[in-house]
Design an enzyme around this catalytic site. Sequence first.
Site, PDB file in Angstrom:
ATOM      1  N   THR A 138       0.807  -1.129  -0.062  1.00 34.41           N
ATOM      2  CA  THR A 138       0.004   0.031  -0.059  1.00 34.41           C
ATOM      3  C   THR A 138       0.915   1.108   0.015  1.00 34.41           C
ATOM      4  O   THR A 138       1.744   1.386   0.807  1.00 34.41           O
ATOM      5  CB  THR A 138      -0.914  -0.050   1.177  1.00 34.41           C
ATOM      6  N   GLY A 177       2.284  -3.109   8.591  1.00 36.99           N
ATOM      7  CA  GLY A 177       2.453  -3.358   9.714  1.00 36.99           C
ATOM      8  C   GLY A 177       4.038  -4.137  10.013  1.00 36.99           C
ATOM      9  O   GLY A 177       4.549  -4.628   9.089  1.00 36.99           O
ATOM     10  N   GLU A 422      -6.232  -4.806   3.436  1.00 36.37           N
ATOM     11  CA  GLU A 422      -6.130  -5.917   2.562  1.00 36.37           C
ATOM     12  C   GLU A 422      -7.398  -5.892   1.539  1.00 36.37           C
ATOM     13  O   GLU A 422      -7.947  -6.839   1.142  1.00 36.37           O
ATOM     14  CB  GLU A 422      -6.361  -7.271   3.357  1.00 36.37           C
TER      15      GLU A 422
END
Length: 660
Positions: A138, A177, A422
């Site tokens: 992303t 993350g 996601e």
Amino acid sequence: MNPDVASERKAPGFEVEKLVNLLDGGAGRTRTRRSIEHIINSDAVFNQENQYFLTQTERYEEAVKGAVHLRQKIKELGWTADGPEIQIAFRVLGGNLAFAVHRELFIPTITELGTDAQIAKWVPLAKDYQIIGTYAQTELGHGTYLRGLETTASFDASSQDFILNTLEVSSIKWWPGDLGRSANHAVVLAQLYTQEMCHGMHAFIIQIRSLVDHSALPGVKIGDIGPKMAFEQVDNGYLMLQNVHIPRENMLSRYSEVTSDGSYVKQGSDRIYYISMVLARVKIISSELVSALSKACVIAIRYSVVRRQSKLKPGEMEAKILDYQTQQQKLLPQLATTFAFHFMASSLDTFCNQVKVQVKTKGDILLLPELHALSAGLKAMMSESCSVGVEACRRACGGHGYSTLSGLPTLYTRVVASCTYEGENTVLQLQTARFLMKYLTRVDCGQPLPQSVSYLSEPITLHCSAKEKSDFLKPFIYIESYKHRAHRMIKDAGIKLQSLLQSGVEQYVAWNSTSVQLAKAAVAHCHYIVVNNFVETMEGLKFEPEIQQVIKMLCDLYALTGILDNAGDFLYDGFMTGKQLDLVTTSQLDLLALVRKNAVSITDAFDYPDKQLNSAIGNYDGHVYQRLFEWAQKAPTNAKINLAYEKYLKPLFQLAQSKL
């Protein structure tokens, strides 16, 4: 045991342990799960009792400590990768461990897209936490639309390096993350350029921090993105790359490679690069969404038989709030939804494993588009439904549901985030819709269809045949209703889309002009898939009649609630009448009363230890008020000097001494 809870567990109409075994997949698996849970819950390092009072930094540090400690425990106990123990341990600890992206995206991406040599080099290091990786897809300007990613990887034949750049602010990797403070490596998705040609998105392994002092490497700008709505323990980060060189062998090359002279050799379909996202969505469904809603149901339903309010009958004591039909309407359909989604997740896992084996062993991606469409549509539908469901449970607990100590706000803020990460849900619905439109055009040609859309070639029932309320407890009646709804909505969307195209409208305009209808059609398709799967699961329990009766009751409740919540879709073309909808309402209310009788015992079948729920109002013994008071007293603010009093309030209060 609180007597109000104890009375709920007297003589349920079924053996709770058998329902536990069904949800676990067998009595042996139940024993294994409980054994692992005991090991985890007995370890002081994993104690989450005070997590609600920790700062963001403390939560992160506890998450890292827990992850490292679990890794050591896995070694000591000899748990193997192909055994169930590790998976159970991670499910028990949930989002309280660091390195979720490392485990669930970094390692699987290398495993699926890497060559045997790349897997042998990187995966053992990653599994042993000698390197920590993230999955950098992303960007600030792009997320789900992978073809729009702006990060570039250009091959330099003279140095045999790829040179990676985030050329614009919008191309900075954002949200991964484990990136903000933990990771020293990353799988970076970037547009591959060789010999002045772009070959689309590919995956590259990059070292981003020093293994000596953890400092950012040259050309790498990296950090934490700051506070967010939830997941305080996760170090979501940003990554900026400026002329970062990596060797040629760091491009994951199982399905395509760049030779030493810069030639691009493709060995498979571009679709293969979506497999990491597909696997991640399946994992979200099975390990995050269902557990969040099931925990919320356990907490709220247990609380609702302890909390008493007002009097149903004059002269009697205050009633348990679960005895009110309005409370049943809020909570019991959520319980039914949990079972529907649990069985759907299990079926999707089985299909996913089948596809993974075919891709890995044969390079066969024939079923990958169907898995992509199913995982996208179900992730969108189920994350939305679970978010609504957890919030309904929280609100049903009144003021105590607003307290973080209830566990419900944490469950909600975590599950609602899944509507975005996601894959944003609307985008995912439209990806499923593309799959539906593709195969809708093949129906008239008589071509075979994938199993999940095979119903599109079946004759459509024009009118619901139900004549009395008991008819709506017959699965074939409501399956036909959902099939009709999905078929009609998909067909209507296809007709509108084709009509616009035939009128000369450009493809992208026609698609955008039909997109709301297409998204709704995708939801209807997924709803049918879930209901049909629930019925198939229920019918497979014929040798366990008591358990089958419970599951059928929940299946009926899930299906009828869905009809009422989407009544317009079933009334739209006259498939159902208003009178039939009244019968659905009556049947659904009857089901609420039936499920109410065994609601606590049904939730007990999820078999969550108190430590796993971590809720002051959801404990097995039902001592809600005592535990709320005990936990509140542990708040650090109760033991600290009130600086605001000393600085601002004390002078004001002292002025009042002479006046009182």
